[in-house]
Design an enzyme around this catalytic site. Sequence first.
Site, short mmCIF file in Angstrom:
data_model
loop_
_atom_site.label_atom_id
_atom_site.label_comp_id
_atom_site.label_asym_id
_atom_site.label_seq_id
_atom_site.Cartn_x
_atom_site.Cartn_y
_atom_site.Cartn_z
N LYS A 137 0.88 -1.19 0.00
CA LYS A 137 0.00 0.00 0.00
C LYS A 137 0.90 1.22 0.00
CE LYS A 137 -4.40 0.98 0.09
NZ LYS A 137 -5.56 0.18 -0.35
N ASP A 177 -6.84 4.27 -4.78
CA ASP A 177 -7.53 4.18 -3.49
C ASP A 177 -8.10 5.59 -3.28
OD1 ASP A 177 -7.74 2.17 -1.02
OD2 ASP A 177 -7.42 4.14 -0.16
P1 NDP Z 1 -12.73 7.90 -3.36
O1 NDP Z 1 -11.66 8.88 -3.14
O2 NDP Z 1 -13.20 7.63 -4.73
O3 NDP Z 1 -14.00 8.25 -2.47
C1 NDP Z 1 -13.91 8.35 -1.10
C2 NDP Z 1 -15.25 8.85 -0.58
O4 NDP Z 1 -15.25 8.77 0.84
C3 NDP Z 1 -15.51 10.29 -0.94
O5 NDP Z 1 -16.88 10.51 -1.11
C4 NDP Z 1 -14.97 11.04 0.27
O6 NDP Z 1 -15.59 12.30 0.47
C5 NDP Z 1 -15.33 10.09 1.39
N1 NDP Z 1 -14.33 10.20 2.47
C6 NDP Z 1 -13.00 9.99 2.36
N2 NDP Z 1 -12.40 10.22 3.53
C7 NDP Z 1 -13.37 10.61 4.37
C8 NDP Z 1 -13.38 10.99 5.72
N3 NDP Z 1 -12.25 11.04 6.45
N4 NDP Z 1 -14.57 11.30 6.28
C9 NDP Z 1 -15.72 11.25 5.56
N5 NDP Z 1 -15.76 10.90 4.25
C10 NDP Z 1 -14.61 10.58 3.69
O7 NDP Z 1 -12.19 6.53 -2.69
P2 NDP Z 1 -12.70 5.05 -2.91
O8 NDP Z 1 -14.15 5.02 -3.16
O9 NDP Z 1 -11.78 4.40 -3.86
O10 NDP Z 1 -12.39 4.42 -1.47
C11 NDP Z 1 -13.35 4.36 -0.43
C12 NDP Z 1 -12.95 3.27 0.54
O11 NDP Z 1 -12.92 2.01 -0.14
C13 NDP Z 1 -11.57 3.42 1.18
O12 NDP Z 1 -11.60 2.89 2.48
C14 NDP Z 1 -10.69 2.53 0.29
O13 NDP Z 1 -9.54 2.10 0.98
C15 NDP Z 1 -11.65 1.39 0.03
N6 NDP Z 1 -11.36 0.55 -1.13
C16 NDP Z 1 -11.18 1.09 -2.37
C17 NDP Z 1 -10.93 0.26 -3.44
C18 NDP Z 1 -10.80 0.78 -4.83
O14 NDP Z 1 -10.65 -0.03 -5.75
N7 NDP Z 1 -10.87 2.09 -5.07
C19 NDP Z 1 -10.80 -1.19 -3.27
C20 NDP Z 1 -11.09 -1.65 -1.93
C21 NDP Z 1 -11.33 -0.80 -0.91
P3 NDP Z 1 -15.22 13.56 -0.45
O15 NDP Z 1 -15.92 13.31 -1.75
O16 NDP Z 1 -15.74 14.73 0.28
O17 NDP Z 1 -13.74 13.55 -0.60
O1 2IT Z 2 -7.93 -1.56 -0.92
C1 2IT Z 2 -7.82 -2.08 -2.05
O2 2IT Z 2 -7.95 -3.29 -2.22
C2 2IT Z 2 -7.55 -1.20 -3.19
N1 2IT Z 2 -7.46 0.01 -3.01
C3 2IT Z 2 -7.36 -1.78 -4.56
C4 2IT Z 2 -5.96 -2.27 -4.73
C5 2IT Z 2 -5.58 -2.73 -6.12
O3 2IT Z 2 -4.39 -3.06 -6.27
O4 2IT Z 2 -6.41 -2.77 -7.02
#
Ligand code: NDP
Ligand code: 2IT
Length: 454
Positions: A137, A177
Site C-alpha cells: 500500500k 484508493d
Molecule cells: P474515493 O476517493 O473515490 O471516495 C472516497 C469517498 O469517501 C468520498 O466521497 C470522500 O468524500 C469520502 N471520504 C473519504 N475520507 C473521508 C473521511 N475522512 N470522512 C468522511 N468521508 C470521507 O475513494 P474510494 O471510493 O476508492 O475508497 C473508499 C474506501 O474504499 C476506502 O476505504 C478505500 O480504501 C476502500 N477501497 C477502495 C478500493 C478501490 O478499488 N478504489 C478497493 C477496496 C477498498 P469527499 O468526496 O468529500 O472527498
Molecule cells: O484496498 C484495495 O484493495 C484497493 N485500493 C485496490 C488495490 C488494487 O491493487 O487494485
Amino acid sequence: MDLTFKCHSDTPEEYYDCFMKGLKERNPGEPEFHQAVAEVSKSVIPFIFDHPKYIKGQILERLSEPDRLVSFRVCWEDDEGNIRTNRGFRVQFSNTIGPYKGGLRFHPSVNQSVLKFLGFEQIFKNSLTGLPIGAGKGGANFDPKGKSDAEIMRFCQSFMIELYRHIGEDVDVPAGDIGVGGREISYMFGMYKRISNQFTGSLTGKGIEYGGSLIREEATGYGLTYFAENMLNHQSDGLKGRRCLVSGAGNVAQYAVEKLIEKEARVLSISDSGGMLHVPDGITSELLEEIKEFKKAGKRLRDFKATGCQYHEGKEPWSIEADLAFPSATQNEIDLEDAKTLIKSGVKGVFEGANMPSTNEAINFFNDKNILFGPAKAANAGGVAVSSLEMSQNNIGLSWEREKVDCELQGIMKDIHQTCVKYGEKKDKVCYITGANIGGFVRVADAMLSFGIV
Ligand code: NDP
Ligand code: 2IT
C-alpha cells in the site's frame, strides 16, 4: 530489540495479550495498525493453537512486520509558483504469494500507521482472491481537494519520479484508493513509462486505451454487492426490495449503488466528507448518473440540488430506517455509537466497502446482536481481484470483454464466500470475520512454511 516477541503462553488469550504487547512496543504511535493486527489476531491465534506448526514458524510475528517501508519527499510547484512539499510512502508488506499489490491513497490523513494497516489487511484480502498477488500500500499526505488539474499532474509526476525505482510488473504493482482514480493513475503511468522507457503493466486501473481492464473501475462496488448477495442467499434471503444505506460518494460507493439499483434494492443514501444525502424514495439510475458527474467535477454534495434529495450537513446515514448498510467511505466511520444507531434503525446486515470502516468495538457489538457482517477484506476484494485480472491481460497482451471480466469477478466473489463458510461456519452459523481471516491466513502461512526462514 528483537523484532519478534516470543510468546510462551498456555492459552490463546495469553498468547494474544503477549503478541499485541510486543507489536505495540515495536510500533509506537500507530493506532490504526494496532487495530488491524488485533482484529486479525483475535481469529488467527485460536486457530494456530490448533495448528502449532504456524506458531513454531512464527508466522503471525513475521507477517506483521513489513518486508520494507519507503518514505520519500515529494516536491512540486503550485499554480501560484509556490514550492510545496509532501511525504510519499510505499509499504511493501508481503510478496509471499505474488508481487506486492495494493492501492495508493492521496489524503491529508495518510501516515505510516494508516498505510501499514491498509498493507496488512491487503495480505489477507489478496490471498482470499485465490490469485497470485502479494500485498502493499502507498500514498501521500497530499490533499487533492481544490487542486487544479495541472497541480494534480505535477504532484503525480513528482511522486512517480521517486516511486518508479521501487515498483515494476513483477515487483510491485500499485493501483488507486482514496483520492487516486483513473486521472491520477494515468499521470503516474505516463511518467513511469517515460522514465523507465518501458511499456509494462506497472500500475493497474489504467485507461482502457493503454492496457486497462474493463470493469476495473466498477469492480470494488460491484464485487461488494455480489458478496452481500452471496451472504444473503446463504440465509435464503436476497437484495430485492431491501432498503440500503451507503456511505461515501466515490469510486466504491458509486458502483455499489449502481449494482444495488440493478438488483432492485432501494438505496436511501450516499455521503461525502461534508455530509449525507438522504433520498427517501431511493436513488434512481438517472439520479446516480447526475451524482457521478457532479462528484467527478470535484464538487461537494452540499451543493447538489435535485428533487427528492435532502442534504444533512455533518451527518452520516446511519440513523435512517433501513435493512442493510454498506459503509464505503473510510476507516473507523462506524464507532460503537454508530453501531447502536444502525441497529436502532433496523439494520440487519453490514457489508464493508471501505477498508476497516468499523471499529473493533462496533464489530463486537454487531456480533453480540447477531448482525450479518461482511468484513472488508472479503467484501471489498473485487477491486484488487480485477486488478490482478488486468495484470494477467497485460502479461498475455490481450483485452478481455466486459462480460468475461464481470463473470470472473462474480466467480471470485462466490469463491471468497465459500472460503469464508469453510473456515467460519460453526453450528450452522457463519462468522465471516473468522472465515475471512483464517481463509486468508492459511494460504500465505503455508507458502511461508514452504520457503523456510526468509
Ligand atoms: P474515493 O476517493 O473515490 O471516495 C472516497 C469517498 O469517501 C468520498 O466521497 C470522500 O468524500 C469520502 N471520504 C473519504 N475520507 C473521508 C473521511 N475522512 N470522512 C468522511 N468521508 C470521507 O475513494 P474510494 O471510493 O476508492 O475508497 C473508499 C474506501 O474504499 C476506502 O476505504 C478505500 O480504501 C476502500 N477501497 C477502495 C478500493 C478501490 O478499488 N478504489 C478497493 C477496496 C477498498 P469527499 O468526496 O468529500 O472527498
Ligand atoms: O484496498 C484495495 O484493495 C484497493 N485500493 C485496490 C488495490 C488494487 O491493487 O487494485
